[in-house]
Motif scaffolding. Structure first.
Motif, PDB file in Angstrom:
ATOM      1  N   SER A   1       0.770  -1.124   0.707  1.00 31.60           N
ATOM      2  CA  SER A   1       0.160  -0.002   0.037  1.00 31.60           C
ATOM      3  C   SER A   1       0.713   1.340   0.404  1.00 31.60           C
ATOM      4  N   ALA A   2       2.058   0.820   0.431  1.00 33.07           N
ATOM      5  CA  ALA A   2       2.884   2.564   0.273  1.00 33.07           C
ATOM      6  C   ALA A   2       4.565   2.066   0.565  1.00 33.07           C
ATOM      7  N   VAL A   3       5.218   3.307  -0.561  1.00 32.62           N
ATOM      8  CA  VAL A   3       6.782   2.712  -0.356  1.00 32.62           C
ATOM      9  C   VAL A   3       7.073   4.102   0.405  1.00 32.62           C
ATOM     10  N   GLU A   4       8.410   4.398   0.321  1.00 32.04           N
ATOM     11  CA  GLU A   4       9.326   5.047   0.866  1.00 32.04           C
ATOM     12  C   GLU A   4      10.549   4.825   1.390  1.00 32.04           C
ATOM     13  N   PRO A   5      11.646   4.687  -0.016  1.00 33.88           N
ATOM     14  CA  PRO A   5      12.737   4.529  -0.287  1.00 33.88           C
ATOM     15  C   PRO A   5      13.594   5.507   0.529  1.00 33.88           C
ATOM     16  N   LEU A   6      14.614   4.726   1.176  1.00 38.26           N
ATOM     17  CA  LEU A   6      15.629   5.989   1.924  1.00 38.26           C
ATOM     18  C   LEU A   6      16.832   6.552   1.298  1.00 38.26           C
ATOM     19  N   SER A   7      16.787   7.247   1.644  1.00 39.17           N
ATOM     20  CA  SER A   7      18.146   8.349   0.379  1.00 39.17           C
ATOM     21  C   SER A   7      18.908   7.264   0.399  1.00 39.17           C
ATOM     22  N   PRO A   8      20.213   7.322  -0.869  1.00 37.46           N
ATOM     23  CA  PRO A   8      21.329   6.696  -1.283  1.00 37.46           C
ATOM     24  C   PRO A   8      22.144   6.667  -0.191  1.00 37.46           C
ATOM     25  N   ASP A   9      22.424   8.110   1.075  1.00 35.49           N
ATOM     26  CA  ASP A   9      23.525   8.109   1.517  1.00 35.49           C
ATOM     27  C   ASP A   9      23.757   6.946   2.569  1.00 35.49           C
ATOM     28  N   MET A  10      22.190   7.259   3.333  1.00 35.98           N
ATOM     29  CA  MET A  10      21.965   6.116   4.279  1.00 35.98           C
ATOM     30  C   MET A  10      22.180   5.435   3.894  1.00 35.98           C
ATOM     31  N   VAL A  11      21.715   4.810   2.840  1.00 35.72           N
ATOM     32  CA  VAL A  11      22.025   2.916   2.193  1.00 35.72           C
ATOM     33  C   VAL A  11      23.456   2.783   2.990  1.00 35.72           C
ATOM     34  N   ALA A  12      24.243   3.701   2.030  1.00 36.69           N
ATOM     35  CA  ALA A  12      25.688   3.666   2.168  1.00 36.69           C
ATOM     36  C   ALA A  12      26.211   3.414   3.349  1.00 36.69           C
ATOM     37  N   ALA A  13      25.744   4.175   4.358  1.00 32.54           N
ATOM     38  CA  ALA A  13      26.023   4.743   5.218  1.00 32.54           C
ATOM     39  C   ALA A  13      26.236   2.632   6.579  1.00 32.54           C
ATOM     40  N   GLN A  14      24.195   2.541   5.646  1.00 37.29           N
ATOM     41  CA  GLN A  14      24.796   0.925   6.664  1.00 37.29           C
ATOM     42  C   GLN A  14      25.818  -0.096   5.802  1.00 37.29           C
ATOM     43  N   ILE A  15      25.511  -0.333   4.930  1.00 39.62           N
ATOM     44  CA  ILE A  15      26.552  -0.487   4.115  1.00 39.62           C
ATOM     45  C   ILE A  15      28.159  -0.543   4.727  1.00 39.62           C
ATOM     46  N   ASP A  16      28.618   1.095   4.881  1.00 42.44           N
ATOM     47  CA  ASP A  16      29.757   0.777   5.302  1.00 42.44           C
ATOM     48  C   ASP A  16      30.331   1.264   7.067  1.00 42.44           C
ATOM     49  N   ALA A  17      28.868   0.886   7.715  1.00 34.98           N
ATOM     50  CA  ALA A  17      29.108   0.918   8.856  1.00 34.98           C
ATOM     51  C   ALA A  17      29.138  -1.080   9.424  1.00 34.98           C
TER      52      ALA A  17
END
Length: 252
Positions: free
Chosen positions: A52-68
């Motif tokens: 019913s709804a999709v809200e993508p995160l920011s690319p920077d936040m995705v990258a930050a999770q991967i890096d962490a």
């Protein structure tokens, strides 16, 4: 002292109903003896009846999770699922290009319910992700959207063409690799409406088993068995495409 579990990073969207996406990845990785980490690409409001709804995160936040995850815990394998936008897909590909570890890419475009989860720009970046992946796992509609067998052959990538969306009493999955004979698995179809998260589960299972040291053929064989057992153990929740029974399968 027991051996430490292999570290698996799942990069995918969150499914609020728990049947697919990151939630299915965590359950699968855990049941197969891995240590699950996540980089969430999007938050979805969904259940067994649809998205019913999709809200993508920011690319920077995705990258930050991967890096962490990578900078501290480390990683033996990566599973990629729903990406949410072309910019996120590019960030993920950039971060993983020189990883040197098994990468299983599930090119999620459409949810089991039929909701579109990737636009044309995002699908375009899939080319890069398929190049760096150890294995790409398209279902029938995704395989067609990627151009079919001829287009995949020209790319020269390894892929598992999944047949669960085809008609008929048997389900056939085909592993295709450059310069190697195809391998085909064929099993009787498990007739059930509770198939939510099958693709997520299969890809995260393959990634976990590759990280555990199994060769690709054996990892796929064992991952398929895990999915089939989880289908049989489905708890029957929801009025639509219900979740699998990850909780009941040990994957031994």
């Amino acid at each position: 002292m027991s051996a430490r579990p292999p570290r698996i990073l799942a990069i995918a969207g969150s499914d609020s109903s728990g049947g697919a996406g990151i939630q299915a990845d965590i359950k699968t990785i855990t049941m197969l003896g891995g240590y699950a980490m996540t980089a969430i690409t999007a938050v979805t409001a969904q259940n067994t009846r649809g998205v019913s709804a999709v809200e993508p995160l920011s690319p920077d936040m995705v990258a930050a999770q991967i890096d962490a995850c990578m900078e501290d815990i480390g990683v033996e394998a990566v599973k990629i699922g729903m990406l949410g936008s072309a910019d996120i897909a590019e960030v993920v590909a950039d971060r993983l290009e020189d990883l040197g570890r098994p990468i299983v890419f599930d090119p999620v475009m459409v949810a089991t319910s039929g909701a579109a989860l990737a636009d044309e720009a995002t699908i375009h970046v899939f080319e890069w992700l398929m190049e760096i992946a150890t294995l790409t796992t398209p279902n029938v509609p995704e395989f067609q959207a990627l151009g079919g067998a001829d287009a995949m052959a020209k790319r020269g990538v390894a892929y598992l063409a999944k047949g669960g969306d085809s008609d008929g009493p048997m389900v056939e999955d085909r592993l295709v690799r450059p310069s190697t004979d195809d391998v085909v698995w064929s099993d009787a179809r498990i007739v059930t409406r509770h198939t939510h998260g099958t693709g997520c589960t299969l890809s995260s299972a393959i990634a976990t088993l590759l990280a555990s040291g199994l060769p690709l053929h054996d990892a796929i064989t064992k991952a398929r068995r895990f999915v089939r057992d989880a289908l049989k153990a489905a708890p029957g929740y929801g009025g639509g495409n219900g979740p699998l029974g990850h909780h009941a399968v040990r994957g031994d």
